[in-house]
Design a protein around this motif. Structure first.
Motif, PDB file in Angstrom:
ATOM      1  N   LEU A 289     -22.000  17.797  25.898  1.00 25.95           N
ATOM      2  CA  LEU A 289     -20.900  17.934  26.847  1.00 25.95           C
ATOM      3  C   LEU A 289     -19.871  16.858  26.540  1.00 25.95           C
ATOM      4  O   LEU A 289     -20.215  15.685  26.357  1.00 25.95           O
ATOM      5  CB  LEU A 289     -21.404  17.784  28.285  1.00 25.95           C
ATOM      6  N   SER A 290     -18.592  17.243  26.511  1.00 25.90           N
ATOM      7  CA  SER A 290     -17.501  16.311  26.215  1.00 25.90           C
ATOM      8  C   SER A 290     -16.896  15.802  27.520  1.00 25.90           C
ATOM      9  O   SER A 290     -16.460  16.594  28.357  1.00 25.90           O
ATOM     10  CB  SER A 290     -16.426  17.006  25.376  1.00 25.90           C
ATOM     11  N   VAL A 291     -16.877  14.482  27.674  1.00 28.49           N
ATOM     12  CA  VAL A 291     -16.399  13.849  28.899  1.00 28.49           C
ATOM     13  C   VAL A 291     -15.315  12.839  28.562  1.00 28.49           C
ATOM     14  O   VAL A 291     -15.441  12.074  27.594  1.00 28.49           O
ATOM     15  CB  VAL A 291     -17.557  13.130  29.635  1.00 28.49           C
ATOM     16  N   GLU A 292     -14.247  12.833  29.339  1.00 32.91           N
ATOM     17  CA  GLU A 292     -13.184  11.844  29.189  1.00 32.91           C
ATOM     18  C   GLU A 292     -13.303  10.811  30.295  1.00 32.91           C
ATOM     19  O   GLU A 292     -13.208  11.123  31.472  1.00 32.91           O
ATOM     20  CB  GLU A 292     -11.809  12.518  29.275  1.00 32.91           C
ATOM     21  N   ILE A 293     -13.541   9.555  29.915  1.00 32.22           N
ATOM     22  CA  ILE A 293     -13.467   8.438  30.840  1.00 32.22           C
ATOM     23  C   ILE A 293     -13.221   7.182  30.012  1.00 32.22           C
ATOM     24  O   ILE A 293     -14.050   6.794  29.196  1.00 32.22           O
ATOM     25  CB  ILE A 293     -14.721   8.304  31.737  1.00 32.22           C
ATOM     26  N   SER A 294     -12.048   6.624  30.145  1.00 29.15           N
ATOM     27  CA  SER A 294     -11.632   5.494  29.303  1.00 29.15           C
ATOM     28  C   SER A 294     -11.799   5.843  27.828  1.00 29.15           C
ATOM     29  O   SER A 294     -12.282   5.037  27.030  1.00 29.15           O
ATOM     30  CB  SER A 294     -12.415   4.230  29.651  1.00 29.15           C
ATOM     31  N   GLY A 295     -11.437   7.067  27.466  1.00 24.96           N
ATOM     32  CA  GLY A 295     -11.555   7.545  26.100  1.00 24.96           C
ATOM     33  C   GLY A 295     -12.478   8.742  26.011  1.00 24.96           C
ATOM     34  O   GLY A 295     -13.131   9.121  26.991  1.00 24.96           O
ATOM     35  N   PRO A 296     -12.565   9.348  24.828  1.00 32.51           N
ATOM     36  CA  PRO A 296     -13.384  10.556  24.666  1.00 32.51           C
ATOM     37  C   PRO A 296     -14.848  10.241  24.377  1.00 32.51           C
ATOM     38  O   PRO A 296     -15.165   9.314  23.629  1.00 32.51           O
ATOM     39  CB  PRO A 296     -12.734  11.234  23.454  1.00 32.51           C
TER      40      PRO A 296
ATOM     41  N   ALA B  47     -18.209   2.488  29.166  1.00 32.22           N
ATOM     42  CA  ALA B  47     -17.643   3.817  29.386  1.00 32.22           C
ATOM     43  C   ALA B  47     -18.593   4.900  28.905  1.00 32.22           C
ATOM     44  O   ALA B  47     -18.684   5.980  29.507  1.00 32.22           O
ATOM     45  CB  ALA B  47     -16.295   3.941  28.675  1.00 32.22           C
ATOM     46  N   GLY B  48     -19.341   4.609  27.827  1.00 29.24           N
ATOM     47  CA  GLY B  48     -20.318   5.573  27.335  1.00 29.24           C
ATOM     48  C   GLY B  48     -21.410   5.834  28.356  1.00 29.24           C
ATOM     49  O   GLY B  48     -21.843   6.980  28.547  1.00 29.24           O
ATOM     50  N   CYS B  49     -21.863   4.774  29.039  1.00 31.66           N
ATOM     51  CA  CYS B  49     -22.875   4.952  30.083  1.00 31.66           C
ATOM     52  C   CYS B  49     -22.306   5.738  31.256  1.00 31.66           C
ATOM     53  O   CYS B  49     -23.013   6.554  31.873  1.00 31.66           O
ATOM     54  CB  CYS B  49     -23.389   3.594  30.548  1.00 31.66           C
ATOM     55  N   CYS B  50     -21.034   5.525  31.565  1.00 28.61           N
ATOM     56  CA  CYS B  50     -20.396   6.313  32.631  1.00 28.61           C
ATOM     57  C   CYS B  50     -20.355   7.782  32.246  1.00 28.61           C
ATOM     58  O   CYS B  50     -20.643   8.663  33.074  1.00 28.61           O
ATOM     59  CB  CYS B  50     -18.987   5.790  32.893  1.00 28.61           C
TER      60      CYS B  50
END
Length: 324
Positions: A180-187, A264-267
């Protein structure tokens, strides 16, 4: 105070004679330059040189601690967010300009406090500027909580009912894996694995980027960070008696390689786990990374317009280096 001679570095550096603060947040390490007036002229090559772990000092990223009003182009931001006196001028280890980093933000707050630039008492919050917008950081004893802002799906029209929008081939793992692709402080591209032995088998060692030789379908246009996660079930918070999702995570950061932690990756992982779990999913997650533990609060609807993801973890200053 440590002193490091950089005569063998592959690039000349505008940082000679400057003191850098070295620190980490769950072993995701950074070099911090306190430059309130934005007086130091540095280039991407300078940053890559000092962040290099062989010929430089070594770090996952670089941050200039600067007053928002002193940063070129920062005037409009300072006017719209006057409480953000300080700006986190953040760069990846390869010298590329980056939007924001939750781990670096925690260390940024620690530096503001320890250097007397902005003392922060227990329970008090400070608002800082980042390229991702204003961010509020709250001190909780030895921990810091960063408001990471909203999360969104990168390809909502492509995500199927089970929460997948990308197929990924990860070195060391057989076949394509759904993500799943998620955007939060970057891709971010989050891959769920079934067993911990698969997490260990992912061959990240020696990789310097998250897109080579990882194969994505579809290919992300601007690159991506790759997170691989093994859900470990749920536990009960002893104080709130609410469920907490637990998982182990590894991160391959674009432009850096594998990091021991990535805020951000953990988010992004927590948002993906919440989406995959469906109704009744935990709002809080305890994520185990190589550098320790990170807590993430996603709320009941992390993809809502007014949502905000909260990241909690420690930060520590480990030394000072004068570049000579």
């Amino acid at each position: 105070m440590a002193s490091l001679r950089l005569g063998a570095m592959p690039h000349s550096t505008g940082l000679r004679g400057r003191e850098l603060i070295k620190g980490h947040a769950t072993l995701n390490d950074f070099l911090m330059l306190v430059d309130p007036g934005c007086e130091v002229a540095i280039s991407g090559a300078d940053i890559a040189a000092v962040c290099d772990r062989h010929s430089g000092i070594g770090a996952d990223g670089f941050v200039r601690v600067v007053r928002t009003t002193a940063l070129p182009g920062g005037g409009a931001f300072a006017t719209s967010v006057p409480e953000a006196e300080w700006f986190m001028d953040y760069y990846r280890a390869d010298g590329a300009v980056a939007e924001m980093c939750g781990n670096a933000a925690r260390l940024f707050a620690q530096v503001l406090d320890s250097e007397g630039l902005r003392p922060i008492a227990d329970g008090e919050s400070v608002t800082i500027g980042t390229r991702g917008g204003a961010r509020t950081i709250t001190r909780l004893g030895e921990l810091w909580t960063v408001d990471m802002g909203p999360a969104r799906l990168a390809n909502p029209e492509e995500a199927d009912d089970e929460g997948w929008d990308t197929a990924v081939v990860v070195p060391g793992l057989a076949g394509q894996r759904a993500a799943l692709s998620v955007e939060i402080s970057g891709p971010h591209t989050v891959v769920a694995l079934g067993e911990e032995k698969e997490l260990e088998a992912a061959a990240f060692a020696g990789l310097t980027d998250s897109t080579d030789p990882v194969a994505y379908d579809p290919t992300p246009e601007t690159g991506t960070n790759l997170e691989v996660v093994v859900p470990l079930g749920e536990e009960t918070d002893p104080d709130t008696h609410s469920p907490v999702g637990v998982a182990r995570v590894r991160v391959l950061e674009r432009g850096v390689g594998e990091t021991l932690s990535h805020g951000a990756g953990c988010c992004a992982v927590a948002v993906a786990l919440h989406a995959w779990s469906g109704p009744g999913a935990p709002e809080d997650y305890r994520l185990l990374v190589a550098g320790g533990e990170i807590g993430v609060h996603v709320g009941a609807d992390p993809l809502g317009e007014d949502s905000s993801v909260l990241l909690t973890g420690p930060a520590a200053i480990t030394g000072r280096v004068t570049v000579v």
